[in-house]
Design a protein around this motif. Structure first.
Motif, PDB file in Angstrom:
ATOM      1  N   TYR A 273     -14.847  37.277  15.544  1.00  0.00           N
ATOM      2  CA  TYR A 273     -13.900  38.280  16.039  1.00  0.00           C
ATOM      3  C   TYR A 273     -13.914  38.220  17.562  1.00  0.00           C
ATOM      4  CZ  TYR A 273     -11.441  42.522  17.200  1.00  0.00           C
ATOM      5  OH  TYR A 273     -10.523  43.407  17.717  1.00  0.00           O
ATOM      6  N   HIS A 274     -12.730  38.015  18.148  1.00  0.00           N
ATOM      7  CA  HIS A 274     -12.637  37.929  19.611  1.00  0.00           C
ATOM      8  C   HIS A 274     -11.556  38.835  20.191  1.00  0.00           C
ATOM      9  CE1 HIS A 274     -15.573  34.715  19.869  1.00  0.00           C
ATOM     10  NE2 HIS A 274     -14.931  34.061  18.917  1.00  0.00           N
ATOM     11  N   GLY A 275     -10.799  39.561  19.357  1.00  0.00           N
ATOM     12  CA  GLY A 275      -9.807  40.476  19.898  1.00  0.00           C
ATOM     13  C   GLY A 275      -8.503  40.456  19.136  1.00  0.00           C
ATOM     14  N   ARG A 276      -7.519  41.214  19.662  1.00  0.00           N
ATOM     15  CA  ARG A 276      -6.248  41.404  18.953  1.00  0.00           C
ATOM     16  C   ARG A 276      -5.022  41.029  19.787  1.00  0.00           C
ATOM     17  NH1 ARG A 276      -7.360  46.908  15.359  1.00  0.00           N
ATOM     18  NH2 ARG A 276      -9.409  47.281  16.211  1.00  0.00           N
ATOM     19  N   THR A 277      -5.227  40.400  20.931  1.00  0.00           N
ATOM     20  CA  THR A 277      -4.087  39.838  21.652  1.00  0.00           C
ATOM     21  C   THR A 277      -3.693  38.527  20.974  1.00  0.00           C
ATOM     22  OG1 THR A 277      -5.586  38.718  23.176  1.00  0.00           O
ATOM     23  CG2 THR A 277      -4.778  40.893  23.834  1.00  0.00           C
ATOM     24  N   ASN A 278      -2.630  37.885  21.431  1.00  0.00           N
ATOM     25  CA  ASN A 278      -2.142  36.719  20.692  1.00  0.00           C
ATOM     26  C   ASN A 278      -3.173  35.601  20.640  1.00  0.00           C
ATOM     27  OD1 ASN A 278      -0.393  33.942  20.710  1.00  0.00           O
ATOM     28  ND2 ASN A 278       0.521  35.513  19.412  1.00  0.00           N
TER      29      ASN A 278
END
Length: 452
Positions: free
Chosen positions: A165-170
């Protein structure tokens, strides 16, 4: 550094009674009223783990709008490690508020940004010369770490790992491995992102770390090629993926391969950073010095701030103006970060994380010895998890996990779940939590497991 006081320790925030107290059901009537307003005003895509509204927090408790005092085993997802409204942090923020709130560091500079960078350069692993740049969120810092690595190497491909898991941006959605809820329906994603297998001792047959790393390297070499690869990015202990601790030797073997092949090794320490694992950074446990380290969450006591810290030659490579942003390194957040780092270093919180971890691992391992549904107990320091399974098949049991979390919430313990399969319960108490609350919270969890 045993914490036993019945009011929040001086490092932990306002002097709230350090007790679990339920005066209504969870959620209570006031929280239900506020939830109705939320549903009418806020996008339904913004969820809530526990449907209560907070009015105060400190030490190891959170007080809701109905006056219920809940034991906090979440710390805002590892953000409030120094305790909510830590007095050092509050004082530093107030002093900065009286000076100025914003200039944009890329318009006119201020010294607190430089001081945060100096502290990060000093604290992060590696005895080489470093530089830092500040941003707002973990995802934004990850994006910039990848940008910098691509610019430095002149290559484009990036490898992330299973369960990441590294984030929710593109770009960070592309790096993230979990589809629901983070990726489904939001594509197409940024190109040149590839995935390699992780060391997952509970589910890969106990493969040793070096062998697991060689398996990952083989995948990278066959599917990507070192000549095309700008960076490897990995969480030293995975967060949302299930608090997976890779087998010994996995990370050092990857680092050695990256160095031999001019690939930038990026450690995403957004969740593991700042004393959480019983060391200042999880990379310290592995004896590795990442080329770039990404931090956020625990960096500023609850203020939005993140950072990219790395080797000076890498960080200085992009052109002037190539990185930055309007709010990155906001002066109030920087003041909070300096006070937060001071608390980690001067209030014994690294040691406290070790003590919390010893207690949690002992209690949870004892439960696991009596209940085969607890397939694995793992973690480091105050970052611990249990993986729940069907004992007949060892298959993930997300339904059981949900029942345990629901029971805990209803009985006044904030408990978070995670894992690719939704079958992991993670424990992230504030490092300021007193021992009696930690014990009581773990007892409620034991009751929840027995009741499920």
């Amino acid at each position: 550094m045993t914490m036993t006081d019945n009011t929040a320790a001086i490092v932990g925030g306002p002097e709230l009674p350090q007790e679990r107290k339920l005066v209504t059901e969870i959620p209570g009537p006031e929280s239900k009223k506020l939830m109705a307003r939320k549903q009418a005003a806020v996008s339904k895509a913004v969820g809530a783990t526990v449907p209560v509204f907070t009015v105060a927090a400190g030490g190891g408790v959170l007080v809701d709008a109905d006056g219920n005092s809940l034991i906090d085993f979440g710390s805002g997802i590892a953000v409030t490690g120094v305790g909510n409204s830590n007095p050092r942090v509050v004082k530093a923020m107030a002093e900065q508020l009286n000076r100025f709130t914003h200039t944009c560091f890329t318009v006119t500079h201020y010294d607190s940004y430089v001081e945060v960078a100096e502290a990060l350069n000093r604290l992060t692993p590696g005895d080489f010369e470093k530089r830092s740049a500040l941003f707002n969120s973990g995802a934004e810092a990850v994006e910039n770490a990848v940008k910098i690595a691509r610019h430095y190497t002149g290559k484009q491909a990036v490898v992330a790992f299973d369960h990441a898991y590294h984030g929710r941006t593109n770009l960070t959605m592309g790096l993230t491995a979990k589809n629901i809820p983070y990726k489904s329906g939001f594509g197409p994603f940024a190109p040149e992102v590839y995935r390699a297998p992780l060391s997952y001792p509970f589910r890969d047959g106990g493969l040793d770390g070096v062998t697991a790393a060689r398996k990952a390297i083989s995948t990278i070499e066959k599917q990507v090629g070192a000549e095309n690869l700008a960076a490897i990015i990995i969480e030293p202990i995975q967060g949302e993926g299930g608090f997976i601790v890779p087998a010994e030797g996995f990370l050092p073997t990857l680092v050695a391969w990256a160095r031999e092949n001019d690939v930038v090794f990026i450690a995403d320490e957004v969740q593991t950073g700042f004393a959480r694992t019983g060391a200042m950074f999880a990379s310290d446990h592995e004896g590795i010095a990442p080329d770039i380290i990404v931090t956020a969450k625990g960096i500023a006591g609850g203020l939005p701030l993140s950072a990219v810290t790395g080797r000076a030659d890498i960080m200085d490579h992009p052109q002037v103006g190539g990185i930055g942003g309007t709010y990155g390194g906001n002066p109030i957040a920087c003041a909070a970060a300096l006070a937060t780092i001071e608390s980690y270093e001067q209030d014994g919180l690294v040691q406290r994380a070790q003590e919390i971890g010893t207690t949690m691992m002992g209690r949870l391992n004892a439960l696991a010895s009596e209940d085969p549904r607890i397939g694995d107990v793992r973690g480091r320091g105050a970052m611990v998890a249990i993986e729940l399974v069907d004992p007949a098949t060892n298959e993930p049991d997300a339904e059981l996990t949900g029942k345990i979390a629901k029971y805990a919430h209803e009985h006044g313990v904030i408990l978070l779940t995670c894992g690719t399969y939704g079958n992991v319960i993670r424990f992230l108490p504030p490092l300021t939590m007193p021992d009696h609350l930690l014990d009581e919270g773990l007892r409620i969890v034991a009751d929840a497991i027995a009741a499920a």
